[in-house]
Design a protein around this motif. Structure first.
Motif, PDB file in Angstrom:
ATOM      1  N   UNK A  27      -1.926   5.510  -3.021  1.00 19.21           N
ATOM      2  CA  UNK A  27      -3.243   4.949  -2.753  1.00 19.21           C
ATOM      3  C   UNK A  27      -4.029   5.851  -1.807  1.00 19.21           C
ATOM      4  N   UNK A  28      -3.337   6.536  -0.920  1.00 14.30           N
ATOM      5  CA  UNK A  28      -3.978   7.473   0.001  1.00 14.30           C
ATOM      6  C   UNK A  28      -2.944   8.479   0.461  1.00 14.30           C
ATOM      7  N   UNK A  29      -3.347   9.733   0.547  1.00 13.14           N
ATOM      8  CA  UNK A  29      -2.491  10.774   1.118  1.00 13.14           C
ATOM      9  C   UNK A  29      -3.061  11.151   2.482  1.00 13.14           C
ATOM     10  N   UNK A  30      -2.326  10.840   3.525  1.00 11.83           N
ATOM     11  CA  UNK A  30      -2.735  11.114   4.902  1.00 11.83           C
ATOM     12  C   UNK A  30      -1.960  12.326   5.390  1.00 11.83           C
ATOM     13  N   UNK A  31      -2.664  13.319   5.906  1.00 10.18           N
ATOM     14  CA  UNK A  31      -1.962  14.518   6.381  1.00 10.18           C
ATOM     15  C   UNK A  31      -2.524  14.975   7.711  1.00 10.18           C
ATOM     16  N   UNK A  32      -1.643  15.530   8.531  1.00  8.78           N
ATOM     17  CA  UNK A  32      -2.040  16.045   9.843  1.00  8.78           C
ATOM     18  C   UNK A  32      -1.964  17.553   9.832  1.00  8.78           C
ATOM     19  N   UNK A  33      -3.042  18.184  10.256  1.00  8.69           N
ATOM     20  CA  UNK A  33      -3.074  19.642  10.291  1.00  8.69           C
ATOM     21  C   UNK A  33      -4.464  20.139  10.607  1.00  8.69           C
ATOM     22  N   UNK A  34      -4.733  21.369  10.214  1.00  7.74           N
ATOM     23  CA  UNK A  34      -6.049  21.968  10.398  1.00  7.74           C
ATOM     24  C   UNK A  34      -6.588  22.427   9.063  1.00  7.74           C
ATOM     25  N   UNK A  35      -7.543  23.362   9.093  1.00  2.00           N
ATOM     26  CA  UNK A  35      -8.145  23.817   7.847  1.00  2.00           C
ATOM     27  C   UNK A  35      -7.135  24.508   6.934  1.00  2.00           C
ATOM     28  N   UNK A  36      -6.179  25.205   7.511  1.00  2.00           N
ATOM     29  CA  UNK A  36      -5.148  25.838   6.694  1.00  2.00           C
ATOM     30  C   UNK A  36      -4.323  24.799   5.949  1.00  2.00           C
TER      31      UNK A  36
ATOM     32  N   UNK B 231       0.854  -1.184   0.000  1.00  2.00           N
ATOM     33  CA  UNK B 231       0.000   0.000   0.000  1.00  2.00           C
ATOM     34  C   UNK B 231       0.894   1.239   0.000  1.00  2.00           C
ATOM     35  N   UNK B 232       0.639   2.131  -0.942  1.00  2.00           N
ATOM     36  CA  UNK B 232       1.469   3.335  -1.074  1.00  2.00           C
ATOM     37  C   UNK B 232       0.806   4.494  -0.328  1.00  2.00           C
ATOM     38  N   UNK B 233       1.282   4.709   0.876  1.00  2.00           N
ATOM     39  CA  UNK B 233       0.720   5.744   1.736  1.00  2.00           C
ATOM     40  C   UNK B 233       1.561   6.999   1.668  1.00  2.00           C
ATOM     41  N   UNK B 234       0.959   8.083   1.222  1.00  2.00           N
ATOM     42  CA  UNK B 234       1.608   9.385   1.309  1.00  2.00           C
ATOM     43  C   UNK B 234       1.318   9.972   2.674  1.00  2.00           C
ATOM     44  N   UNK B 235       2.287  10.606   3.295  1.00  2.00           N
ATOM     45  CA  UNK B 235       2.089  11.112   4.651  1.00  2.00           C
ATOM     46  C   UNK B 235       2.793  12.448   4.830  1.00  2.00           C
ATOM     47  N   UNK B 236       2.039  13.431   5.285  1.00  2.00           N
ATOM     48  CA  UNK B 236       2.590  14.763   5.531  1.00  2.00           C
ATOM     49  C   UNK B 236       2.069  15.276   6.869  1.00  2.00           C
ATOM     50  N   UNK B 237       2.977  15.760   7.690  1.00  2.00           N
ATOM     51  CA  UNK B 237       2.619  16.400   8.953  1.00  2.00           C
ATOM     52  C   UNK B 237       2.949  17.882   8.851  1.00  2.00           C
ATOM     53  N   UNK B 238       1.999  18.725   9.205  1.00  2.00           N
ATOM     54  CA  UNK B 238       2.303  20.140   9.391  1.00  2.00           C
ATOM     55  C   UNK B 238       2.738  20.282  10.847  1.00  2.00           C
ATOM     56  N   UNK B 239       4.047  20.378  11.108  1.00  2.00           N
ATOM     57  CA  UNK B 239       4.543  20.351  12.497  1.00  2.00           C
ATOM     58  C   UNK B 239       4.021  21.495  13.355  1.00  2.00           C
ATOM     59  N   UNK B 240       3.597  22.583  12.705  1.00  2.00           N
ATOM     60  CA  UNK B 240       3.145  23.753  13.451  1.00  2.00           C
ATOM     61  C   UNK B 240       1.634  23.808  13.619  1.00  2.00           C
ATOM     62  N   UNK B 241       0.927  22.837  13.080  1.00  2.00           N
ATOM     63  CA  UNK B 241      -0.533  22.825  13.189  1.00  2.00           C
ATOM     64  C   UNK B 241      -0.963  22.790  14.648  1.00  2.00           C
ATOM     65  N   UNK B 242      -1.952  23.593  14.972  1.00  2.00           N
ATOM     66  CA  UNK B 242      -2.529  23.583  16.314  1.00  2.00           C
ATOM     67  C   UNK B 242      -1.785  24.382  17.354  1.00  2.00           C
ATOM     68  N   UNK B 243      -0.646  24.971  16.972  1.00  2.00           N
ATOM     69  CA  UNK B 243       0.146  25.703  17.974  1.00  2.00           C
ATOM     70  C   UNK B 243      -0.631  26.843  18.616  1.00  2.00           C
ATOM     71  N   UNK B 244      -1.425  27.548  17.805  1.00  2.00           N
ATOM     72  CA  UNK B 244      -2.092  28.739  18.335  1.00  2.00           C
ATOM     73  C   UNK B 244      -3.197  28.458  19.313  1.00  2.00           C
TER      74      UNK B 244
END
Length: 374
Positions: A110-119, A5-18
């Motif tokens: 197959x799927x792009x999984x990302x962590x963050x908020x609306x921005x 399974x080809x999982x794309x993964x991106x974390x916005x490290x600064x998400x949620x800081x505010x």
């Protein structure tokens, strides 16, 4: 063994800081949030999601960005990792998210999984291909978009469903965001930016539309309408079977139920062609193949359509194969994968993986194609 399974993964490290320091968001204020003592937690949110699929980690290849944007966490959890992007600075920006998405696009995820908020969802939307299936792990201050799981664990459970062979429908979901400057001044000003394709699991994904009860005749008409509405100027190779026949009916064309026909610009070009005739007629042309599965067996190639030779399939290309099926036929397989038996083991292996199956009008599921003997 099936392709991983080809999982794309991106974390916005600064998400949620505010959020924790009362800045009502992180857009443009990450430095201030850090100076106020905010602690990055997006990677912990993604970790919660990935922990749901740790028993399946040998089935993944995670395509991600360097360091805190995904690599560090995935290596720590023991996933196989391929890095495709490195942020230019210590503190990542919206541009880094967009550039990372673009860098991953070449991997046919197959799927792009990302962590963050609306921005973050906006940034992913700005760079992602419209056919890419995505899912957000909620890590931001504000989550108005319908592309996120209801919790990080819920996002991971959707991924777990895919690993367990469950039918997971796909739907378009809104990408929403508010004006954070106005929000900090007490005004809520929401805006819709577009849609992205997401798993439609009502237990786990927020604000996603669901379809109605499936009735085969009506569903066949819906499938046909979806295929016809998406047709371009390619030469379409129409496979055998009643589901493909419904597409021909929608076009108002004669159909060879147990044969292979050619259609272009919604006109019948040739009927009931042999393997050699198909090779002659398709030489040098942009091609697409519309096929369905054999009920109860799950074969999409090698049963009743041997006219579709390995040479022709290679000419068409995996990304131009359009599989159509009713959900009732897929459910009858009880989780078994669709099967390709082209006569060429290397081709069968290359065709393995997860496909977006057309199951209705603007209605799809992700389903695995695999040869169980490999």
């Amino acid at each position: 063994m099936a392709n991983k399974f080809r999982l794309g993964l991106i974390i916005n490290p600064l998400a949620g800081l505010g959020g924790s320091v009362a800045l009502k968001g992180s857009d443009g204020v990450a430095e201030e949030a850090l100076s106020r003592g905010a602690v990055p937690k997006a990677h912990l949110r993604m970790q919660t999601a990935l922990e749901q699929v740790l028993p399946f980690k040998d089935r993944f290849i995670v395509h991600t960005a360097a360091g805190s944007m995904g690599e560090d966490l995935c290596r720590e959890l023991g996933f196989e990792v391929k890095v495709h992007y490195r942020a230019k600075n210590v503190h990542t920006t919206a541009e880094d998210t967009r550039e990372a998405v673009k860098a991953l696009a070449a991997e046919t995820l197959d799927l792009l999984l990302f962590a963050g908020g609306d921005g973050t969802a906006r940034d992913v939307y700005a760079a992602v291909d419209e056919q890419q299936v995505v899912l957000g792990v909620p890590a931001g201050v504000k989550i108005h978009s319908g592309v996120y799981g209801i919790t990080p664990k819920a996002s991971g459970l959707v991924l777990k469903l895919l690993m367990e062979g469950e039918l997971v429908s796909l739907m378009e979901a809104d990408v929403m965001d508010i004006d954070e400057v106005a929000f900090r001044e007490g005004t809520v000003r929401a805006r819709r930016f577009g849609e992205m394709l997401v798993p439609a699991e009502p237990r786990y994904v927020q604000a996603v539309k669901m379809g109605g009860k499936e009735v085969d005749e009506l569903v066949l008409a819906d499938i046909a309408a979806e295929v016809v509405s998406s047709m371009d100027d390619s030469l379409y190779i129409m496979g055998s079977g009643s589901t493909v026949a419904a597409v021909m009916d929608e076009l108002g064309l004669e159909n060879t139920l147990l044969g292979v026909d050619l259609v272009q610009d919604r006109a019948l070009i040739a009927s009931d062609l042999t393997a050699n005739q198909l090779l002659e007629e398709t030489q040098g042309k942009a091609l697409k193949l519309v096929i369905t599965l054999i009920g109860g067996q799950g074969h999409i190639l090698g049963r009743g359509n041997q006219q579709l030779s390995p040479e022709l399939i290679r000419r068409i290309g995996r990304d131009n194969i359009l599989i159509v099926a009713t959900k009732s036929k897929l459910k009858a397989l009880e989780g078994r994968p669709l099967i390709v038996d082209s006569g060429d083991p290397e081709l069968d292996k290359a065709l393995s993986g997860y496909y977006r199956i057309v199951t209705g009008y603007r209605d799809y599921v992700m389903y695995q194609v695999a040869n169980p003997t490999e």
